[in-house]
Design a protein around this motif. Structure first.
Motif, PDB file in Angstrom:
ATOM      1  N   SER A  65       0.819  -1.215   0.000  1.00  0.00           N
ATOM      2  CA  SER A  65       0.000   0.000   0.000  1.00  0.00           C
ATOM      3  C   SER A  65       0.853   1.265   0.000  1.00  0.00           C
ATOM      4  O   SER A  65       0.369   2.343  -0.333  1.00  0.00           O
ATOM      5  N   VAL A  66       2.118   1.151   0.376  1.00  0.00           N
ATOM      6  CA  VAL A  66       2.996   2.332   0.468  1.00  0.00           C
ATOM      7  C   VAL A  66       3.837   2.491  -0.806  1.00  0.00           C
ATOM      8  O   VAL A  66       3.771   3.517  -1.478  1.00  0.00           O
ATOM      9  N   CYS A  67       4.600   1.470  -1.146  1.00  0.00           N
ATOM     10  CA  CYS A  67       5.532   1.586  -2.271  1.00  0.00           C
ATOM     11  C   CYS A  67       5.026   0.882  -3.535  1.00  0.00           C
ATOM     12  O   CYS A  67       5.562   1.103  -4.611  1.00  0.00           O
ATOM     13  N   GLY A  68       3.988   0.035  -3.417  1.00  0.00           N
ATOM     14  CA  GLY A  68       3.414  -0.625  -4.579  1.00  0.00           C
ATOM     15  C   GLY A  68       4.178  -1.847  -5.056  1.00  0.00           C
ATOM     16  O   GLY A  68       3.817  -2.435  -6.076  1.00  0.00           O
ATOM     17  N   VAL A  69       5.208  -2.201  -4.340  1.00  0.00           N
ATOM     18  CA  VAL A  69       5.999  -3.381  -4.715  1.00  0.00           C
ATOM     19  C   VAL A  69       5.183  -4.639  -4.434  1.00  0.00           C
ATOM     20  O   VAL A  69       4.576  -4.766  -3.373  1.00  0.00           O
ATOM     21  N   HIS A  70       5.164  -5.538  -5.420  1.00  0.00           N
ATOM     22  CA  HIS A  70       4.431  -6.795  -5.246  1.00  0.00           C
ATOM     23  C   HIS A  70       5.267  -7.783  -4.447  1.00  0.00           C
ATOM     24  O   HIS A  70       6.393  -8.088  -4.828  1.00  0.00           O
ATOM     25  N   ASP A  75       5.142 -13.204   2.816  1.00  0.00           N
ATOM     26  CA  ASP A  75       6.298 -12.374   3.181  1.00  0.00           C
ATOM     27  C   ASP A  75       5.878 -10.990   3.666  1.00  0.00           C
ATOM     28  O   ASP A  75       6.632 -10.322   4.368  1.00  0.00           O
ATOM     29  N   GLY A  76       4.680 -10.555   3.278  1.00  0.00           N
ATOM     30  CA  GLY A  76       4.238  -9.217   3.649  1.00  0.00           C
ATOM     31  C   GLY A  76       3.451  -9.197   4.948  1.00  0.00           C
ATOM     32  O   GLY A  76       3.339 -10.200   5.641  1.00  0.00           O
ATOM     33  N   ILE A  77       2.918  -8.001   5.268  1.00  0.00           N
ATOM     34  CA  ILE A  77       2.153  -7.826   6.509  1.00  0.00           C
ATOM     35  C   ILE A  77       0.787  -7.249   6.159  1.00  0.00           C
ATOM     36  O   ILE A  77       0.695  -6.260   5.424  1.00  0.00           O
ATOM     37  N   LYS A  78      -0.257  -7.873   6.710  1.00  0.00           N
ATOM     38  CA  LYS A  78      -1.621  -7.354   6.532  1.00  0.00           C
ATOM     39  C   LYS A  78      -2.010  -6.596   7.793  1.00  0.00           C
ATOM     40  O   LYS A  78      -1.886  -7.109   8.902  1.00  0.00           O
ATOM     41  N   SER A  79      -2.504  -5.355   7.595  1.00  0.00           N
ATOM     42  CA  SER A  79      -2.899  -4.546   8.748  1.00  0.00           C
ATOM     43  C   SER A  79      -3.968  -3.550   8.322  1.00  0.00           C
ATOM     44  O   SER A  79      -3.774  -2.818   7.350  1.00  0.00           O
ATOM     45  N   GLY A  80      -5.086  -3.554   9.023  1.00  0.00           N
ATOM     46  CA  GLY A  80      -6.175  -2.618   8.749  1.00  0.00           C
ATOM     47  C   GLY A  80      -6.719  -2.742   7.345  1.00  0.00           C
ATOM     48  O   GLY A  80      -7.037  -1.740   6.712  1.00  0.00           O
ATOM     49  N   GLY A  81      -6.801  -3.978   6.835  1.00  0.00           N
ATOM     50  CA  GLY A  81      -7.330  -4.226   5.496  1.00  0.00           C
ATOM     51  C   GLY A  81      -6.362  -3.854   4.388  1.00  0.00           C
ATOM     52  O   GLY A  81      -6.693  -3.921   3.216  1.00  0.00           O
ATOM     53  N   CYS A  85       4.654  -4.394   2.367  1.00  0.00           N
ATOM     54  CA  CYS A  85       5.788  -5.248   2.010  1.00  0.00           C
ATOM     55  C   CYS A  85       6.694  -5.511   3.202  1.00  0.00           C
ATOM     56  O   CYS A  85       7.368  -6.529   3.252  1.00  0.00           O
ATOM     57  N   CYS A  86       6.725  -4.575   4.136  1.00  0.00           N
ATOM     58  CA  CYS A  86       7.616  -4.730   5.295  1.00  0.00           C
ATOM     59  C   CYS A  86       7.056  -3.988   6.507  1.00  0.00           C
ATOM     60  O   CYS A  86       6.125  -3.187   6.374  1.00  0.00           O
ATOM     61  N   GLU A  87       7.656  -4.267   7.621  1.00  0.00           N
ATOM     62  CA  GLU A  87       7.226  -3.664   8.895  1.00  0.00           C
ATOM     63  C   GLU A  87       7.357  -2.135   8.846  1.00  0.00           C
ATOM     64  O   GLU A  87       6.522  -1.407   9.391  1.00  0.00           O
ATOM     65  N   ALA A  88       8.378  -1.643   8.177  1.00  0.00           N
ATOM     66  CA  ALA A  88       8.634  -0.190   8.091  1.00  0.00           C
ATOM     67  C   ALA A  88       7.498   0.530   7.373  1.00  0.00           C
ATOM     68  O   ALA A  88       7.119   1.639   7.769  1.00  0.00           O
ATOM     69  N   HIS A  89       6.936  -0.089   6.338  1.00  0.00           N
ATOM     70  CA  HIS A  89       5.861   0.543   5.574  1.00  0.00           C
ATOM     71  C   HIS A  89       4.499   0.425   6.276  1.00  0.00           C
ATOM     72  O   HIS A  89       3.553   1.127   5.939  1.00  0.00           O
ATOM     73  N   ARG A  90       4.388  -0.491   7.221  1.00  0.00           N
ATOM     74  CA  ARG A  90       3.142  -0.671   7.976  1.00  0.00           C
ATOM     75  C   ARG A  90       2.939   0.517   8.921  1.00  0.00           C
ATOM     76  O   ARG A  90       1.807   0.931   9.184  1.00  0.00           O
ATOM     77  N   LYS A  91       4.055   1.065   9.424  1.00  0.00           N
ATOM     78  CA  LYS A  91       3.978   2.156  10.412  1.00  0.00           C
ATOM     79  C   LYS A  91       3.685   3.504   9.739  1.00  0.00           C
ATOM     80  O   LYS A  91       4.101   3.720   8.613  1.00  0.00           O
TER      81      LYS A  91
END
Ligand SMILES: [Zn+2]
Length: 91
Positions: A65-70, A75-81, A85-91
């Motif tokens: 949702s942040v960088c658009g990388v598939h 390997d990724g993180i699902k949060s709030g629907g 791609c990584c923990e850094a982009h989740r925050k």
């Protein structure tokens, strides 16, 4: 005299058993082909599993949702629907 005869019989018996063993294996391979057929079955099974694994990964690729990388879903993180791609982009 008897000892030598026994030793000779023992050696002869061992050679006989080993010979029969190898012969039996050869006959089994020739008749049933169970070891060779198992070896034939395994490599395609492994390769097909690998292909399936790649297909599964390809199916579950999701864009961050942040960088658009598939990234593979596992390997990724699902949060709030949303998917990240990584923990850094989740925050
Ligand atoms: Zn990202």
């Amino acid at each position: 005299m008897f000892a030598k005869l026994l030793l000779f019989l023992l050696v002869f018996f061992f050679i006989f058993v080993i010979g029969i063993g190898t012969l039996a294996r050869a006959v089994r391979r020739a008749l049933f082909g169970s070891p060779s057929s198992a070896n034939r079955d395994n490599p395609p099974g492994r390769s097909s599993r690998g292909r399936f694994g790649n297909e599964e990964k390809a199916e579950h690729m999701l864009p961050c949702s942040v960088c658009g990388v598939h990234v593979p879903e596992s390997d990724g993180i699902k949060s709030g629907g949303k998917f990240f791609c990584c923990e850094a982009h989740r925050k």
